[in-house]
Design an enzyme around this catalytic site. Structure first.
Site, PDB file in Angstrom:
ATOM      1  N   LYS A 256      21.066 -24.466   5.335  1.00 35.28           N
ATOM      2  CA  LYS A 256      20.605 -23.080   5.427  1.00 35.28           C
ATOM      3  C   LYS A 256      21.308 -22.422   6.611  1.00 35.28           C
ATOM      4  CE  LYS A 256      16.070 -20.892   4.805  1.00 35.28           C
ATOM      5  NZ  LYS A 256      14.626 -21.085   5.044  1.00 35.28           N
TER       6      LYS A 256
HETATM    7  O1  G3P Z   1      11.704 -18.791   3.634  1.00 36.25           O
HETATM    8  C1  G3P Z   1      11.580 -17.833   4.634  1.00 36.25           C
HETATM    9  C2  G3P Z   1      10.179 -17.765   5.039  1.00 36.25           C
HETATM   10  O2  G3P Z   1       9.817 -18.932   5.688  1.00 36.25           O
HETATM   11  C3  G3P Z   1       9.789 -16.623   5.857  1.00 36.25           C
HETATM   12  O3  G3P Z   1       8.455 -16.407   5.542  1.00 36.25           O
HETATM   13  O4  G3P Z   1       6.202 -15.588   5.857  1.00 36.25           O
HETATM   14  O5  G3P Z   1       7.631 -16.163   7.857  1.00 36.25           O
HETATM   15  O6  G3P Z   1       8.111 -14.137   6.503  1.00 36.25           O
HETATM   16  P1  G3P Z   1       7.552 -15.527   6.500  1.00 36.25           P
END
Ligand code: G3P
Length: 217
Positions: A87
């Site tokens: 990633k």
């Molecule tokens: O895959 C990306 C993700 O982990 C971000 O999620 O909820 O932190 O915006 P969030």
């Protein structure tokens, strides 16, 4: 549509795997820290532990931000397990690294994508996945799902093979809306997958069937 779980929590990954519908896992440095996984050796071991639970791709994120270091770190991650997808952040050196990895046959997930132009660059560089963060766009009053639709349109125009991995999915309706638009993959918490199970008519219908069965026996 592929279902990935967005966590580094082994118990939740096992639970999703046992449900039988899991296609992969995404992690990021924040998710690793949330599970208390710190230090390079522990982090690398944790990626292998995840790969040993799930049948599918496991995204492992680099923390380097310059080309040479991203390459070194990414190659080390890719060597850990055949399921690892490196990633890489959507920055200039990240795009260069994605192209380098693509030429070497190392699969990448371009992360922190917030615009159609960024997604176009990631596909041009040969990313296996592009990760538009829909929840974080919604957080700032911008339509995250519209970004998925724009990327779908662009990729279909040119038959790009990069898979649209809807990330920062927060709830079940995000999953359904992403499926309607044609995201190739969604990654979200276990609750966003389990929410798909729920309907009150299923619960009341089952209760009635069981009640009627008991009456007749
Ligand atoms: O895959 C990306 C993700 O982990 C971000 O999620 O909820 O932190 O915006 P969030």
């Amino acid at each position: 549509m592929k279902f990935f779980i967005d966590t580094a929590n082994l118990a939740q990954i096992k639970e999703a795997q046992e449900l039988g519908v899991l296609d992969g896992v995404t992690t990021n440095p924040s998710l690793m820290a949330k599970e208390g996984i710190t230090g390079k050796d522990n982090i690398l071991k944790h990626y292998v532990d995840i790969c040993n639970i799930v049948d599918g791709d496991v995204s492992a994120e680099v923390i380097s931000t310059d080309f040479e270091s991203i390459i070194k770190e990414g190659e080390e991650l890719a060597e850990l397990h055949e399921q690892i997808v490196v990633k890489v952040p959507m920055i200039k050196d990240g795009i260069k690294a994605i192209k380098y990895f693509s030429d070497k046959g190392i699969r990448t997930n371009c992360t922190l994508v917030f615009s159609p132009g960024q997604a176009l660059l990631a596909a041009k560089a040969g990313a296996a996945y592009v990760s538009p963060f829909i929840g974080r766009l919604d957080d700032i009053s911008t339509d995250g799902l519209n970004l998925i639709a724009e990327i779908r349109h662009i990729y279909d125009n040119y038959a790009f093979e990069t898979e649209i991995l809807a990330a920062s999915v927060r709830h079940t309706m995000h999953v359904i809306d992403c499926a309607k638009i044609g995201a190739d993959v969604m990654t979200g918490p276990l609750s966003s997958i389990e929410g798909l199970l729920k309907h009150p008519l299923t619960d009341s219908g089952l209760a009635k069937f069981l009640e009627d069965y008991k009456k007749g026996n």
